[in-house]
Design a protein around this motif. Structure first.
Motif, mmCIF file in Angstrom:
data_model
loop_
_atom_site.group_PDB
_atom_site.id
_atom_site.type_symbol
_atom_site.label_atom_id
_atom_site.label_comp_id
_atom_site.label_asym_id
_atom_site.label_seq_id
_atom_site.Cartn_x
_atom_site.Cartn_y
_atom_site.Cartn_z
ATOM 1 N N VAL A 1 0.854 -1.195 0.000
ATOM 2 C CA VAL A 1 0.000 0.000 0.000
ATOM 3 C C VAL A 1 0.884 1.238 0.000
ATOM 4 O O VAL A 1 2.056 1.186 0.354
ATOM 5 C CB VAL A 1 -0.925 0.063 1.244
ATOM 6 C CG1 VAL A 1 -1.801 -1.165 1.370
ATOM 7 C CG2 VAL A 1 -0.105 0.288 2.503
ATOM 8 N N GLY A 2 0.275 2.363 -0.379
ATOM 9 C CA GLY A 2 0.977 3.631 -0.309
ATOM 10 C C GLY A 2 0.023 4.696 0.197
ATOM 11 O O GLY A 2 -1.206 4.533 0.147
ATOM 12 N N GLY A 3 0.614 5.797 0.701
ATOM 13 C CA GLY A 3 -0.204 6.899 1.172
ATOM 14 C C GLY A 3 0.575 8.199 1.102
ATOM 15 O O GLY A 3 1.813 8.185 1.023
ATOM 16 N N ALA A 4 -0.163 9.302 1.167
ATOM 17 C CA ALA A 4 0.486 10.617 1.121
ATOM 18 C C ALA A 4 1.387 10.817 2.337
ATOM 19 O O ALA A 4 2.388 11.519 2.272
ATOM 20 C CB ALA A 4 -0.578 11.714 1.061
ATOM 21 N N SER A 5 1.037 10.193 3.450
ATOM 22 C CA SER A 5 1.823 10.294 4.682
ATOM 23 C C SER A 5 1.881 8.920 5.330
ATOM 24 O O SER A 5 1.197 7.987 4.877
ATOM 25 C CB SER A 5 1.151 11.284 5.652
ATOM 26 O OG SER A 5 -0.083 10.735 6.076
ATOM 27 N N VAL A 6 2.675 8.811 6.394
ATOM 28 C CA VAL A 6 2.748 7.543 7.122
ATOM 29 C C VAL A 6 1.359 7.183 7.661
ATOM 30 O O VAL A 6 0.935 6.027 7.607
ATOM 31 C CB VAL A 6 3.772 7.637 8.272
ATOM 32 C CG1 VAL A 6 3.781 6.345 9.091
ATOM 33 C CG2 VAL A 6 5.169 7.910 7.719
ATOM 34 N N ALA A 7 0.649 8.197 8.158
ATOM 35 C CA ALA A 7 -0.693 7.949 8.703
ATOM 36 C C ALA A 7 -1.627 7.396 7.632
ATOM 37 O O ALA A 7 -2.402 6.467 7.889
ATOM 38 C CB ALA A 7 -1.261 9.245 9.285
ATOM 39 N N HIS A 8 -1.566 7.960 6.431
ATOM 40 C CA HIS A 8 -2.431 7.495 5.347
ATOM 41 C C HIS A 8 -2.088 6.056 4.935
ATOM 42 O O HIS A 8 -2.972 5.238 4.702
ATOM 43 C CB HIS A 8 -2.308 8.414 4.132
ATOM 44 C CG HIS A 8 -3.028 9.711 4.276
ATOM 45 N ND1 HIS A 8 -2.510 10.778 4.972
ATOM 46 C CD2 HIS A 8 -4.233 10.119 3.810
ATOM 47 C CE1 HIS A 8 -3.362 11.783 4.945
ATOM 48 N NE2 HIS A 8 -4.423 11.413 4.248
ATOM 49 N N ALA A 9 -0.788 5.772 4.833
ATOM 50 C CA ALA A 9 -0.380 4.421 4.435
ATOM 51 C C ALA A 9 -0.764 3.416 5.524
ATOM 52 O O ALA A 9 -1.197 2.297 5.221
ATOM 53 C CB ALA A 9 1.126 4.383 4.175
ATOM 54 N N PHE A 10 -0.617 3.821 6.779
ATOM 55 C CA PHE A 10 -0.990 2.933 7.886
ATOM 56 C C PHE A 10 -2.474 2.582 7.805
ATOM 57 O O PHE A 10 -2.870 1.429 7.999
ATOM 58 C CB PHE A 10 -0.678 3.587 9.235
ATOM 59 C CG PHE A 10 -1.183 2.790 10.405
ATOM 60 C CD1 PHE A 10 -0.508 1.656 10.832
ATOM 61 C CD2 PHE A 10 -2.344 3.159 11.065
ATOM 62 C CE1 PHE A 10 -0.985 0.892 11.888
ATOM 63 C CE2 PHE A 10 -2.828 2.416 12.132
ATOM 64 C CZ PHE A 10 -2.146 1.287 12.552
ATOM 65 N N GLN A 11 -3.304 3.576 7.504
ATOM 66 C CA GLN A 11 -4.742 3.340 7.399
ATOM 67 C C GLN A 11 -5.037 2.289 6.318
ATOM 68 O O GLN A 11 -5.857 1.391 6.505
ATOM 69 C CB GLN A 11 -5.460 4.654 7.053
ATOM 70 C CG GLN A 11 -6.970 4.547 6.964
ATOM 71 C CD GLN A 11 -7.621 4.653 8.328
ATOM 72 O OE1 GLN A 11 -6.956 4.575 9.353
ATOM 73 N NE2 GLN A 11 -8.918 4.832 8.344
ATOM 74 N N GLU A 12 -4.341 2.397 5.208
ATOM 75 C CA GLU A 12 -4.550 1.451 4.105
ATOM 76 C C GLU A 12 -4.145 0.033 4.508
ATOM 77 O O GLU A 12 -4.897 -0.920 4.305
ATOM 78 C CB GLU A 12 -3.733 1.876 2.872
ATOM 79 C CG GLU A 12 -4.146 3.193 2.251
ATOM 80 C CD GLU A 12 -5.551 3.149 1.655
ATOM 81 O OE1 GLU A 12 -5.843 2.219 0.893
ATOM 82 O OE2 GLU A 12 -6.348 4.046 1.976
ATOM 83 N N ILE A 13 -2.952 -0.106 5.080
ATOM 84 C CA ILE A 13 -2.478 -1.459 5.398
ATOM 85 C C ILE A 13 -3.282 -2.050 6.555
ATOM 86 O O ILE A 13 -3.518 -3.254 6.595
ATOM 87 C CB ILE A 13 -0.955 -1.481 5.712
ATOM 88 C CG1 ILE A 13 -0.394 -2.904 5.569
ATOM 89 C CG2 ILE A 13 -0.630 -0.943 7.083
ATOM 90 C CD1 ILE A 13 -0.390 -3.460 4.186
ATOM 91 N N TYR A 14 -3.726 -1.196 7.472
ATOM 92 C CA TYR A 14 -4.529 -1.701 8.596
ATOM 93 C C TYR A 14 -5.825 -2.328 8.082
ATOM 94 O O TYR A 14 -6.187 -3.448 8.444
ATOM 95 C CB TYR A 14 -4.826 -0.575 9.593
ATOM 96 C CG TYR A 14 -5.717 -1.023 10.730
ATOM 97 C CD1 TYR A 14 -5.189 -1.747 11.803
ATOM 98 C CD2 TYR A 14 -7.080 -0.756 10.712
ATOM 99 C CE1 TYR A 14 -6.010 -2.192 12.827
ATOM 100 C CE2 TYR A 14 -7.905 -1.195 11.742
ATOM 101 C CZ TYR A 14 -7.369 -1.906 12.795
ATOM 102 O OH TYR A 14 -8.178 -2.351 13.802
ATOM 103 N N PHE A 15 -6.520 -1.597 7.214
ATOM 104 C CA PHE A 15 -7.791 -2.119 6.692
ATOM 105 C C PHE A 15 -7.574 -3.328 5.793
ATOM 106 O O PHE A 15 -8.332 -4.301 5.841
ATOM 107 C CB PHE A 15 -8.558 -1.012 5.944
ATOM 108 C CG PHE A 15 -9.467 -0.217 6.842
ATOM 109 C CD1 PHE A 15 -10.827 -0.504 6.920
ATOM 110 C CD2 PHE A 15 -8.958 0.794 7.635
ATOM 111 C CE1 PHE A 15 -11.660 0.208 7.776
ATOM 112 C CE2 PHE A 15 -9.784 1.514 8.491
ATOM 113 C CZ PHE A 15 -11.141 1.225 8.564
ATOM 114 N N LEU A 16 -6.545 -3.293 4.963
ATOM 115 C CA LEU A 16 -6.297 -4.422 4.060
ATOM 116 C C LEU A 16 -5.906 -5.666 4.845
ATOM 117 O O LEU A 16 -6.377 -6.772 4.560
ATOM 118 C CB LEU A 16 -5.202 -4.037 3.049
ATOM 119 C CG LEU A 16 -4.954 -5.018 1.906
ATOM 120 C CD1 LEU A 16 -6.239 -5.349 1.146
ATOM 121 C CD2 LEU A 16 -3.898 -4.456 0.944
ATOM 122 N N GLU A 17 -5.080 -5.484 5.853
ATOM 123 C CA GLU A 17 -4.662 -6.619 6.674
ATOM 124 C C GLU A 17 -5.853 -7.221 7.421
ATOM 125 O O GLU A 17 -6.028 -8.436 7.445
ATOM 126 C CB GLU A 17 -3.576 -6.166 7.668
ATOM 127 C CG GLU A 17 -3.195 -7.194 8.721
ATOM 128 C CD GLU A 17 -2.548 -8.454 8.142
ATOM 129 O OE1 GLU A 17 -2.037 -8.409 7.010
ATOM 130 O OE2 GLU A 17 -2.595 -9.492 8.836
#
Ligand SMILES: [Zn+2]
Length: 191
Positions: A115-131
């Motif tokens: 996953v990728g995001g504009a910031s660490v917080a954004h990327a974390f949100q993506e990987i959290y939901f996908l995981e």
């Protein structure tokens, strides 16, 4: 992982800070991450994982199924990349980028999640939901019962809801909660 395990490199994979000259750069990690960073300036943070649930769904032919609310965040927004072996060749970067397209999340088949995001917080949100979606799918399939699929209309509607106006506030809230969770380990990961 600790702060002292990290290493700063440039787009050619060269270590840019002499203080880390003795650190090792993981070649496959460099190939995958550099591909995204070079092609997608909107994704400042890229996270790639090999969790058990992520690898399990990456091994399943139909990929991520639209069977949970967490999975519906990615409905119509999830890319797939065919496995080519350990990503040691720079050639694979073109195919990684082509497969990712305009998405922010991708399942690397037979490998893991990206996953990728504009910031660490954004990327974390993506990987959290996908995981979490992958964990739920593995458990739902393990249950052996027939699965219930929401209608395509509901799937589209739910994916749109995840893009709602207050999404930014939710992302920051989730990230600050995550930081709170690891605060007690600060002495370990900051070392
Ligand atoms: Zn990997």
């Amino acid at each position: 992982m600790r702060a002292s395990d990290l290493v700063r490199i440039d787009q050619q994979g060269r270590i840019v800070d002499p203080a880390y000259a003795d650190h090792r750069v993981n070649t496959a990690g460099f190939v995958i991450h550099s591909a995204i960073h070079m092609a997608r300036p909107d994704l400042n943070c890229v996270i790639h994982t090999h969790t058990a649930a992520g690898m399990a769904v990456a091994a399943q032919k139909r990929g991520l199924l639209p069977i949970t609310q967490h999975a519906l965040k990615f409905y119509g927004k999830l890319a797939y990349h065919t496995y080519e072996g350990i990503a040691l060749s720079l050639d694979e970067r073109e195919r990684l980028i082509a497969d990712l397209g305009l998405h922010k999340a991708m399942i690397l088949r037979n490998h893991g999640l990206l996953v990728g995001g504009a910031s660490v917080a954004h990327a974390f949100q993506e990987i959290y939901f996908l995981e979490r979606a992958c964990q739920a799918q593995v458990q739902a399939l393990a249950g052996g019962c027939e699965l219930n699929f929401p209608s395509p209309e509901v799937c589209v509607h739910t994916a749109e809801q995840f893009e709602q106006d207050d999404a930014e506030n939710i992302i920051e809230l989730a990230w600050s909660a995550a930081l709170t969770l690891i605060e007690s380990q600060r002495e370990s990961y900051c070392s």
